[in-house]
Design a protein around this motif. Structure first.
Motif, PDB file in Angstrom:
ATOM      1  N   ALA A  96       0.859  -1.228  -0.058  1.00 51.97           N
ATOM      2  CA  ALA A  96       0.000  -0.154  -0.060  1.00 51.97           C
ATOM      3  C   ALA A  96       0.965   1.049  -0.067  1.00 51.97           C
ATOM      4  CB  ALA A  96      -1.010   0.021   1.141  1.00 51.97           C
ATOM      5  N   ASP A  97       0.186   2.336  -0.621  1.00 48.65           N
ATOM      6  CA  ASP A  97       1.217   3.559  -0.695  1.00 48.65           C
ATOM      7  C   ASP A  97       1.157   4.139   0.790  1.00 48.65           C
ATOM      8  OD1 ASP A  97       1.330   3.430  -3.425  1.00 48.65           O
ATOM      9  OD2 ASP A  97      -0.583   4.598  -3.744  1.00 48.65           O
ATOM     10  N   VAL A  98       0.078   3.901   1.310  1.00 46.95           N
ATOM     11  CA  VAL A  98       0.211   4.629   2.951  1.00 46.95           C
ATOM     12  C   VAL A  98       0.262   3.227   3.882  1.00 46.95           C
ATOM     13  CG1 VAL A  98      -0.987   5.661   4.680  1.00 46.95           C
ATOM     14  CG2 VAL A  98      -1.115   6.528   2.152  1.00 46.95           C
ATOM     15  N   ALA A  99       1.248   3.178   4.710  1.00 49.99           N
ATOM     16  CA  ALA A  99       1.383   1.997   5.322  1.00 49.99           C
ATOM     17  C   ALA A  99       0.227   1.995   6.517  1.00 49.99           C
ATOM     18  CB  ALA A  99       2.626   1.910   6.315  1.00 49.99           C
ATOM     19  N   PRO A 100      -0.282   0.909   7.140  1.00 54.62           N
ATOM     20  CA  PRO A 100       0.120  -0.392   6.909  1.00 54.62           C
ATOM     21  C   PRO A 100      -0.438  -0.864   5.798  1.00 54.62           C
ATOM     22  CG  PRO A 100      -1.319  -0.459   8.590  1.00 54.62           C
ATOM     23  CD  PRO A 100      -1.143   0.891   8.385  1.00 54.62           C
ATOM     24  N   THR A 101      -0.022  -1.876   5.006  1.00 59.43           N
ATOM     25  CA  THR A 101      -0.699  -2.788   3.973  1.00 59.43           C
ATOM     26  C   THR A 101      -1.366  -3.978   4.777  1.00 59.43           C
ATOM     27  OG1 THR A 101       1.155  -2.731   2.334  1.00 59.43           O
ATOM     28  CG2 THR A 101      -0.314  -4.586   2.240  1.00 59.43           C
ATOM     29  N   ILE A 102      -2.452  -4.041   4.766  1.00 58.45           N
ATOM     30  CA  ILE A 102      -3.394  -5.119   5.647  1.00 58.45           C
ATOM     31  C   ILE A 102      -3.511  -6.347   4.677  1.00 58.45           C
ATOM     32  CG2 ILE A 102      -5.591  -5.322   6.745  1.00 58.45           C
ATOM     33  CD1 ILE A 102      -5.421  -2.131   6.731  1.00 58.45           C
ATOM     34  N   MET A 132       3.498  -7.100  11.401  1.00 57.06           N
ATOM     35  CA  MET A 132       3.013  -7.410  12.600  1.00 57.06           C
ATOM     36  C   MET A 132       2.171  -8.485  12.361  1.00 57.06           C
ATOM     37  SD  MET A 132       1.366  -4.830  15.436  1.00 57.06           S
ATOM     38  CE  MET A 132      -0.369  -5.310  15.172  1.00 57.06           C
ATOM     39  N   LEU A 133       1.832  -9.554  13.321  1.00 53.08           N
ATOM     40  CA  LEU A 133       0.766 -10.535  13.071  1.00 53.08           C
ATOM     41  C   LEU A 133      -0.379 -10.219  14.120  1.00 53.08           C
ATOM     42  CD1 LEU A 133       3.115 -13.580  13.128  1.00 53.08           C
ATOM     43  CD2 LEU A 133       2.250 -12.098  11.193  1.00 53.08           C
ATOM     44  N   VAL A 134      -1.635 -10.447  13.704  1.00 50.51           N
ATOM     45  CA  VAL A 134      -2.693 -10.138  14.587  1.00 50.51           C
ATOM     46  C   VAL A 134      -3.382 -11.787  14.844  1.00 50.51           C
ATOM     47  CG1 VAL A 134      -4.993  -9.162  14.957  1.00 50.51           C
ATOM     48  CG2 VAL A 134      -3.126  -7.959  13.945  1.00 50.51           C
ATOM     49  N   ALA A 135      -3.655 -12.131  15.988  1.00 47.01           N
ATOM     50  CA  ALA A 135      -4.401 -13.437  16.273  1.00 47.01           C
ATOM     51  C   ALA A 135      -5.805 -13.282  16.578  1.00 47.01           C
ATOM     52  CB  ALA A 135      -3.533 -14.157  17.362  1.00 47.01           C
ATOM     53  N   THR A 136      -6.619 -13.711  15.823  1.00 49.29           N
ATOM     54  CA  THR A 136      -8.039 -13.471  16.017  1.00 49.29           C
ATOM     55  C   THR A 136      -8.837 -14.802  15.984  1.00 49.29           C
ATOM     56  OG1 THR A 136      -8.852 -13.670  13.397  1.00 49.29           O
ATOM     57  CG2 THR A 136      -8.070 -11.390  14.303  1.00 49.29           C
ATOM     58  N   ASP A 137      -8.268 -15.945  16.204  1.00 52.67           N
ATOM     59  CA  ASP A 137      -8.806 -17.425  16.150  1.00 52.67           C
ATOM     60  C   ASP A 137      -9.211 -17.577  17.563  1.00 52.67           C
ATOM     61  OD1 ASP A 137      -9.853 -19.762  16.236  1.00 52.67           O
ATOM     62  OD2 ASP A 137      -8.301 -20.672  15.092  1.00 52.67           O
ATOM     63  N   VAL A 138     -10.106 -16.920  18.457  1.00 52.90           N
ATOM     64  CA  VAL A 138     -10.304 -17.040  19.610  1.00 52.90           C
ATOM     65  C   VAL A 138     -11.140 -18.333  20.102  1.00 52.90           C
ATOM     66  CG1 VAL A 138     -10.667 -14.502  19.851  1.00 52.90           C
ATOM     67  CG2 VAL A 138     -12.791 -15.879  19.213  1.00 52.90           C
ATOM     68  N   TYR A 139     -11.481 -19.216  19.072  1.00 52.22           N
ATOM     69  CA  TYR A 139     -12.215 -20.464  19.176  1.00 52.22           C
ATOM     70  C   TYR A 139     -11.184 -21.194  19.665  1.00 52.22           C
ATOM     71  CZ  TYR A 139     -15.256 -17.669  16.991  1.00 52.22           C
ATOM     72  OH  TYR A 139     -16.314 -16.345  16.283  1.00 52.22           O
ATOM     73  N   ALA A 171      -9.085  -7.468  15.263  1.00 49.74           N
ATOM     74  CA  ALA A 171      -8.648  -6.959  13.976  1.00 49.74           C
ATOM     75  C   ALA A 171      -8.429  -5.556  13.824  1.00 49.74           C
ATOM     76  CB  ALA A 171      -9.457  -7.603  12.809  1.00 49.74           C
ATOM     77  N   ARG A 172      -9.639  -4.979  14.195  1.00 49.43           N
ATOM     78  CA  ARG A 172      -9.422  -3.447  14.146  1.00 49.43           C
ATOM     79  C   ARG A 172      -8.470  -2.855  14.994  1.00 49.43           C
ATOM     80  NH1 ARG A 172     -11.204   1.037  16.442  1.00 49.43           N
ATOM     81  NH2 ARG A 172     -11.709  -0.088  18.158  1.00 49.43           N
ATOM     82  N   GLN A 173      -8.391  -3.378  16.217  1.00 48.67           N
ATOM     83  CA  GLN A 173      -7.442  -2.787  17.083  1.00 48.67           C
ATOM     84  C   GLN A 173      -5.959  -3.077  16.799  1.00 48.67           C
ATOM     85  OE1 GLN A 173      -8.082  -2.774  21.319  1.00 48.67           O
ATOM     86  NE2 GLN A 173     -10.222  -2.673  21.251  1.00 48.67           N
ATOM     87  N   GLY A 174      -5.842  -4.287  16.171  1.00 48.99           N
ATOM     88  CA  GLY A 174      -4.377  -4.686  15.651  1.00 48.99           C
ATOM     89  C   GLY A 174      -3.980  -3.912  14.470  1.00 48.99           C
ATOM     90  N   VAL A 175      -4.964  -3.441  13.573  1.00 46.74           N
ATOM     91  CA  VAL A 175      -4.562  -2.654  12.708  1.00 46.74           C
ATOM     92  C   VAL A 175      -4.162  -1.217  13.068  1.00 46.74           C
ATOM     93  CG1 VAL A 175      -5.327  -1.363  10.469  1.00 46.74           C
ATOM     94  CG2 VAL A 175      -5.747  -3.847  10.675  1.00 46.74           C
ATOM     95  N   GLU A 176      -5.062  -0.522  14.175  1.00 47.83           N
ATOM     96  CA  GLU A 176      -4.697   0.651  14.718  1.00 47.83           C
ATOM     97  C   GLU A 176      -3.142   0.424  15.412  1.00 47.83           C
ATOM     98  OE1 GLU A 176      -6.249   3.509  14.569  1.00 47.83           O
ATOM     99  OE2 GLU A 176      -7.579   2.224  13.005  1.00 47.83           O
ATOM    100  N   GLN A 177      -2.962  -0.490  16.135  1.00 42.76           N
ATOM    101  CA  GLN A 177      -1.691  -0.855  16.797  1.00 42.76           C
ATOM    102  C   GLN A 177      -0.734  -0.660  15.719  1.00 42.76           C
ATOM    103  OE1 GLN A 177      -1.397  -1.186  20.328  1.00 42.76           O
ATOM    104  NE2 GLN A 177       0.646  -0.606  19.876  1.00 42.76           N
ATOM    105  N   ALA A 178      -0.880  -1.535  14.475  1.00 42.57           N
ATOM    106  CA  ALA A 178       0.239  -1.467  13.387  1.00 42.57           C
ATOM    107  C   ALA A 178       0.423  -0.065  13.112  1.00 42.57           C
ATOM    108  CB  ALA A 178      -0.315  -2.313  12.293  1.00 42.57           C
ATOM    109  N   LYS A 179      -0.778   0.685  13.029  1.00 39.69           N
ATOM    110  CA  LYS A 179      -0.529   2.222  12.402  1.00 39.69           C
ATOM    111  C   LYS A 179       0.340   2.853  13.470  1.00 39.69           C
ATOM    112  CE  LYS A 179      -4.751   2.894   9.706  1.00 39.69           C
ATOM    113  NZ  LYS A 179      -6.318   2.979   9.916  1.00 39.69           N
ATOM    114  N   ALA A 180      -0.132   2.916  14.650  1.00 44.99           N
ATOM    115  CA  ALA A 180       0.535   3.518  15.701  1.00 44.99           C
ATOM    116  C   ALA A 180       2.046   3.226  16.008  1.00 44.99           C
ATOM    117  CB  ALA A 180      -0.024   3.335  17.025  1.00 44.99           C
TER     118      ALA A 180
END
Ligand code: GDP
Length: 295
Positions: A96-102, A132-139, A171-180
């Motif tokens: 992506a032109d603007v990080a992060p690539t998701i 950065m990795l994001v773990a969403t498999d809560v099951y 997932a949403r917060q993970g992306v926010e964290q990656a941005k930050a």
């Protein structure tokens, strides 16, 4: 090259030999052998039928080049068409032109999705792209632990909120964290089930809707053969994929799943997994895969 197919075509070649054109009557046997070879390589039946029809169209009436064995010429037509159907060249991961690539990872449990997530992160790091990795498999709490362990192993941060949080929110917060944190690429591992189910699809769709990924990569186990086609169709129709990773290509499959995935989704296979280790990821090259499929 293509000794296996060449051997099979031996009988058909004899008929093609001495003819100055590949014609309807002399090509049938050769086409049957191609069909058989592709099915043995685990490509989907309908995909194979369409492919063979296309080869037939191209082969018919093709002028036989002087000094070239028509059999060899026929194989070249098959090979070129296979490379073309699989996309001709390697298509790299989006940047992506603007990080992060998701990047959103999708697929069934056991296909190698979590491993592929870590492999991809390592691949990016080698290209000086932070991940950065994001773990969403809560099951499956074990899936979160597995990602955390893999992250440590390759020196890549893992964002997780335990197994009580909502996957979409993680997932949403993970992306926010990656941005930050100024991370280049964030890769979201998602829950895999043993079979496709509505709840799984709905959750994936919600994550996609929320984080608006640049890539949705379907992880497909190359050993699943015919099933790869149904899987791709369902995920592409319901979620919309931008590419795929074909895992377990170190096994003895000839990789016909590559043909199915590409034909059914129209999206490129971007990588292949060639082992259990985190380093075992390679870019996908249509020409190499075509050689392997044809044997
Ligand atoms: P997930 O349930 O889809 O997340 O699958 P995992 O990443 O946990 O992988 C399932 C199993 O497949 C594990 O034993 C992995 O080591 C193995 N695996 C993953 N990718 C490959 C590959 O490319 N080749 C081989 N041989 N095994 C793989």
């Amino acid at each position: 090259m293509f000794e296996a197919l060449a051997d099979r075509l031996e009988g058909a070649w004899k008929k093609l030999r001495g003819q100055d054109k590949i014609s309807e009557s002399n090509v049938q046997e050769a086409l049957r052998e191609v069909r058989r070879a592709l099915l043995e390589a685990d490509a989907n039946l309908q995909v194979v039928k369409d492919f063979v029809a296309e080869v037939q169209k191209q082969a018919l009436g093709a002028e036989v080049i002087a000094g070239v064995n028509p059999g060899q010429q026929f194989i070249k037509i098959v090979y070129d068409e296979l490379v073309s159907v699989m996309g001709d060249t390697n298509v790299p991961l989006a940047h992506a032109d603007v990080a992060p690539t998701i990047v959103l990872m999708a697929g069934l449990q056991g296909t190698g999705k979590t491993t592929a997530t870590a492999k991809l992160a390592l691949h990016l790091r080698k290209q000086e792209r932070s991940a950065m990795l994001v773990a969403t498999d809560v099951y499956r709490p074990a899936a979160i632990d597995q990602l955390v362990t893999l992250g440590k192993q390759i020196g890549v941060p893992v964002f997780e909120m335990g197994s009580d949080a909502d996957p979409v929110e993680i997932a949403r917060q993970g992306v926010e964290q990656a941005k930050a944190d100024g991370i280049d690429t964030v890769i979201i591992d998602t829950a895999g089930r043993l079979q496709i189910d509505q709840a799984m699809m709905a959750e994936l769709a919600r994550i996609k809707q929320t984080v608006q990924p640049h890539e949705v990569l379907l992880v497909v186990d190359a050993m699943t053969g015919q099933e790869a086609a149904n899987l791709t169709r369902t995920f592409h129709e319901e979620i919309g994929i931008t590419g795929a990773i074909l895992t377990k290509m170190d096994g003895d499959t000839r990789g016909g799943a590559a043909l199915s995935v590409r034909r059914i989704s129209g999206q490129p296979i971007k990588f292949i997994g060639v082992g259990e280790k985190v380093e075992a990821l390679q870019p996908f090259y249509p020409d190499r895969m075509a050689s392997r499929i044809l044997g």
